[in-house]
Write a protein that holds these residues in place. Structure first.
Motif, PDB file in Angstrom:
ATOM      1  N   HIS A 190      52.787  -4.324  88.488  1.00  0.00           N
ATOM      2  CA  HIS A 190      52.920  -5.782  88.533  1.00  0.00           C
ATOM      3  C   HIS A 190      52.866  -6.282  89.973  1.00  0.00           C
ATOM      4  O   HIS A 190      52.211  -7.299  90.264  1.00  0.00           O
ATOM      5  N   VAL A 216      49.050  -8.152  85.191  1.00  0.00           N
ATOM      6  CA  VAL A 216      49.870  -8.844  84.186  1.00  0.00           C
ATOM      7  C   VAL A 216      50.394  -7.793  83.210  1.00  0.00           C
ATOM      8  O   VAL A 216      49.623  -6.990  82.677  1.00  0.00           O
ATOM      9  N   GLY A 276      54.314 -10.965  81.196  1.00  0.00           N
ATOM     10  CA  GLY A 276      53.568 -12.218  81.081  1.00  0.00           C
ATOM     11  C   GLY A 276      53.389 -12.663  79.649  1.00  0.00           C
ATOM     12  O   GLY A 276      53.612 -13.828  79.307  1.00  0.00           O
TER      13      GLY A 276
END
Length: 284
Positions: A33, A38, A60
């Protein structure tokens, strides 16, 4: 390699004992990340059964119910739905009424089961100990009659889950359900059946999400271990299956990593992203 989205299965891939996130896996996900990926858990579980060790990550989006519903975690709202239509669900239930098996309906991120089923899961239904957490940790809504519930409510479920089926009936149920149009049958372990809309699968949901985010599939990495992960492993530009996963999952992946209980997820992420993690801790 420029990976912009990392999709990862939970049970048998990321988690130990269905609830514990090993420190090496956590560090690898966080570093991915930090490098711009994501994070997207992709699970057969419904939204209300995602463990805190996963939701506390900088996630996300979440693909739930095998692609039945996808959530944007910024506002915890669903952005994609692929539900079983009500008539088809009734057709499924008409077949299941012929069998004395444990049944769950997923809807609105939660689970519905029949009154009395959880109390009989260990005895009457013979669930092995490894399955107990999948009953004990759920906050169910109850019904006295699945068929009547479907007719009266018009429910279009995210997924119909048969978490444990004895060998003597599993094959027969699979064969009979396979005659129904509009559904997809998968398994996350050898003794269950997961029933979704024909339009719902992890790979399809991942492709749709990536279209929304304008991320090419070549810049997606997926990790999984079993039959319900195959479409996702095939869809991603790079994919890894756990060494202790199913043969179809390993055949679909671009690489096979270590076993899930040997931090195979962390090993694969480190290899593809080109970094290392220092922790060797394995939580009990």
């Amino acid at each position: 390699m420029d990976i912009r989205l990392l999709a990862f299965d939970l049970d048998g891939t990321t988690l130990l004992k269905n609830a514990v996130l090993p420190e090496r896996n956590r560090e690898a996900l966080l570093e991915a990340h930090r490098r711009g990926a994501v994070l997207v858990p992709a699970t057969g579980r419904m939204r209300g059964f995602i463990p805190h060790c996963i939701t506390e990550l900088p996630v996300g989006y979440i693909i739930t119910s095998n692609g039945g519903v996808v959530y944007d975690m910024a506002d915890n709202e669903h952005i994609i739905e692929n539900l079983i239509d009500n008539k088809t669900a009734i057709d499924v239930q008409n077949i299941l009424d012929s069998y004395d098996v444990y049944i769950e309906y997923y809807t609105g991120g939660e689970a519905i089961t029949k009154t009395g089923m959880p109390e009989k899961s260990r005895t009457h239904y013979g669930m092995p100990e490894v399955k107990w957490t999948f009953v004990d940790s759920k906050g169910y809504t109850f019904t006295d009659d699945f068929g009547r519930m479907l007719v009266e409510t018009g429910l279009c479920p995210e997924k119909i889950n048969l978490p444990y089926l004895p060998k003597r009936v599993r094959g027969e149920i699979w064969k009979r359900l396979s005659t129904i149009d509009g559904i997809r049958l998968t398994s996350s372990v050898p003794d269950n059946i997961e029933i979704n809309s024909a339009a719902a699968n992890k790979g399809g949901a991942l492709r749709e999400l990536c279209r929304m985010l304008d991320i090419p599939m070549e810049q997606v990495m997926a990790l999984g271990d079993n039959g319900n992960d195959v479409t996702m492993l095939e869809a991603a530009g790079v994919s890894a299956a756990m060494k202790d996963g199913s043969e179809d999952a390993k055949a679909a992946a671009t690489l096979v990593t270590a076993a899930h209980d040997d931090s195979g997820l962390a090993e694969a992420i480190c290899k593809v992203f080109g970094f290392t993690v220092t922790s060797s801790a394995h939580p009990i």
